[in-house]
Design an enzyme around this catalytic site. Structure first.
Site, PDB file in Angstrom:
ATOM      1  CG  ASP A 225      -1.893   1.114   1.209  1.00  0.00           C
ATOM      2  OD1 ASP A 225      -2.531   1.185   0.273  1.00  0.00           O
ATOM      3  OD2 ASP A 225      -1.706   1.901   2.469  1.00  0.00           O
TER       4      ASP A 225
ATOM      5  CD  GLU B  15      -2.449   2.619  -3.452  1.00  0.00           C
ATOM      6  OE1 GLU B  15      -3.505   3.302  -3.504  1.00  0.00           O
ATOM      7  OE2 GLU B  15      -1.700   2.763  -2.323  1.00  0.00           O
TER       8      GLU B  15
END
Ligand code: CA
Length: 487
Positions: free
Chosen positions: A229, A261
């Protein structure tokens, strides 16, 4: 192995601790649909307890086991249910990827009085105060866990800064005394700080703790890879050592799938990040998502020839995880950019029926989003998955040569008779497209596997066909005998 992945959650799932059980129940169905692996949401306790989608990391060691933040289970269930869910996927020979959020912690247990400097919210290179004392929520003692598995307590020394001084009740981006923002993405001047207590990844003690946790977590869960993340807010080379250790601890020679991400629509930024971070994992193809969105939103004026231009799957195909939508782009969320229903099947064909890229299907598309009254994409998505699994063979030939109607073929192979297909799609008026499959298909009758066109197409002696498509639609043409076996 050709990967076909599922992001196995969406933002608006009910906060009732039932999701791990539900996924365990539907795992065989996901296997039947052709998925080879699933991305599960963050499994540890977030600051918002049972309501936390998982990105507000509170206690990495609480996988729904301790009474913390008002609840034992997380939004998705208990630790036991999580581990059973993973075991179920593994028993079906499917892979499981864990979501790890190591940029920030939220929901500190205590405050600390710390010297800090305030920075301008919109330019984090610009100091707007001298050193001052603030009261920061930066001490994590995890009283509900009482030191089980690990008794480390986190203090301001483990973090770069916070965004709130509870003494003055003042909001600003505060960096603790002696700390400098890492050299990361330049949005807002410097985008090291995202939210909560920002982890100081230049502090060896912080890094050692994240590694100790990673070792514990991987040994416990046996996951097959990770979804990382918020990497644009983290020291770019942080993951090299962290992943090196996870790979070393894993089964020898086992490939680990990792996707990060990095939310940017700029291809150059993504390519630079891949280089700077060691080219050791995939990135989500954000530019492709925005191309699909533009085609979905433009009322037909989007030039379809550009669909793959400037995308990661075009520039760095071996590093691209392609997707249509996700938990952040769905309606009502922070990056809302939802691809509308009429274009969903086209969009899914553009990830599932391409040779390059690792496609990630979104749970909200597969099962719908009841709270937003969004229906599942439906049987056509299941058909695309089937075609990917059974017919995607041979070279790919592109006909991305018309502003409205584009297409491509997979030629099929001699080894696998009747494999291959022809895709034709449009965001405006329908029509036909002449494309070559391969002369190995000469004389074969093709039909639209999606059922949008009723007619048949006969492949000529040179392997060519003239393939129709209806207005704002898509057709995927396959050998008609093969199609009967697919139905
Ligand atoms: Ca950061």
């Amino acid at each position: 192995m050709t990967k076909t992945l599922l992001q196995a959650f969406q933002w608006e799932l009910p906060a009732d601790g039932s999701h791990w059980r539900h996924l365990t129940e539907i795992a065989p169905q996901l296997k039947m649909l052709g998925f080879t692996g699933v991305w599960l949401p963050p499994a540890y306790k977030g600051a918002a307890g049972i309501n936390d989608v998982g990105y507000g990391t509170y206690d990495l060691y609480d996988l729904g086991e301790f009474d913390q933040k008002g609840t034992v289970p997380t939004k998705y269930g208990t630790k036991e249910e999580y581990l059973k869910c993973i075991d179920t996927f593994h028993a079906l020979e499917m892979e499981v990827y864990a979501d790890v959020v190591l940029n920030h912690f939220l929901g500190a247990d205590e405050t600390e009085v710390v010297e800090a400097v305030a920075y301008d919210e919109n330019n984090r290179n610009k100091e707007i105060s001298g050193e001052e004392q603030i009261e920061a929520w930066s001490k994590f003692t995890f009283p509900g866990r009482q030191g089980k598995y690990d008794d480390y307590q986190w203090t301001w020394k483990n973090f770069k800064g916070v965004d709130y001084d509870s003494r003055q009740k003042q909001h600003a981006i505060f960096a603790f005394k002696g700390k400098e923002w890492a050299d990361v993405d330049e949005e807002k001047g410097n985008f090291d700080y995202l939210m909560g207590a920002d982890l100081d990844l230049s502090n060896p003690e912080t890094v050692a703790n994240l590694n100790r946790w990673g070792k514990w977590y991987q040994a416990l869960t046996q996951v097959d890879g990770y979804r990382l993340d918020a990497v644009k807010h983290m020291r770019f080379n942080f993951w090299i050592d962290w992943l090196k250790q996870r790979v070393a601890e894993n089964i020898p020679d086992k490939e680990m799938y990792v996707v990060a991400e990095y939310w940017s629509n700029e291809l150059d930024t993504l390519v630079d990040y891949l280089d700077a971070s060691g080219s050791i994992f995939d990135l989500f193809d954000v530019p492709l998502h925005y191309h699909l969105l533009a085609a979905s939103d433009s009322m037909g004026s989007y030039d379809m020839r550009n669909l793959f231009q400037g995308t990661l799957v075009d520039a760095r195909p071996d590093f691209a995880t392609t997707f249509v939508d996700n938990h952040d782009t769905q309606k009502g969320q922070s990056l809302e950019s939802w691809i509308e229903g009429w274009f969903k099947v086209q969009a899914y064909a553009a990830i599932l029926l391409r040779r390059q890229g690792t496609p990630m299907v979104f749970y909200g598309d597969l099962f719908g989003i009841p709270t937003e009254k969004i229906d599942p994409v439906g049987p056509q998505l299941a058909m695309l998955l089937k075609i990917r699994r059974l017919l995607a063979d041979g070279p790919e030939v592109d006909y991305l040569d018309h502003e409205d109607i584009i297409g491509w073929t997979r030629t099929g192979t001699l080894r696998k008779p009747h494999s291959g297909f022809a895709v034709v799609m449009t965001n405006r008026q329908g029509g036909t497209k002449e494309m070559t499959m391969s002369a190995i298909h000469a004389g074969e009758i093709f039909r639209d596997a999606l059922g949008n066109c009723e007619e048949t197409v006969t492949i000529d002696d040179e392997g060519q066909g003239v393939f129709p498509v209806k207005d704002g639609s898509i057709s995927v043409w396959v050998n008609e005998e093969t199609l009967e076996r697919l139905m």
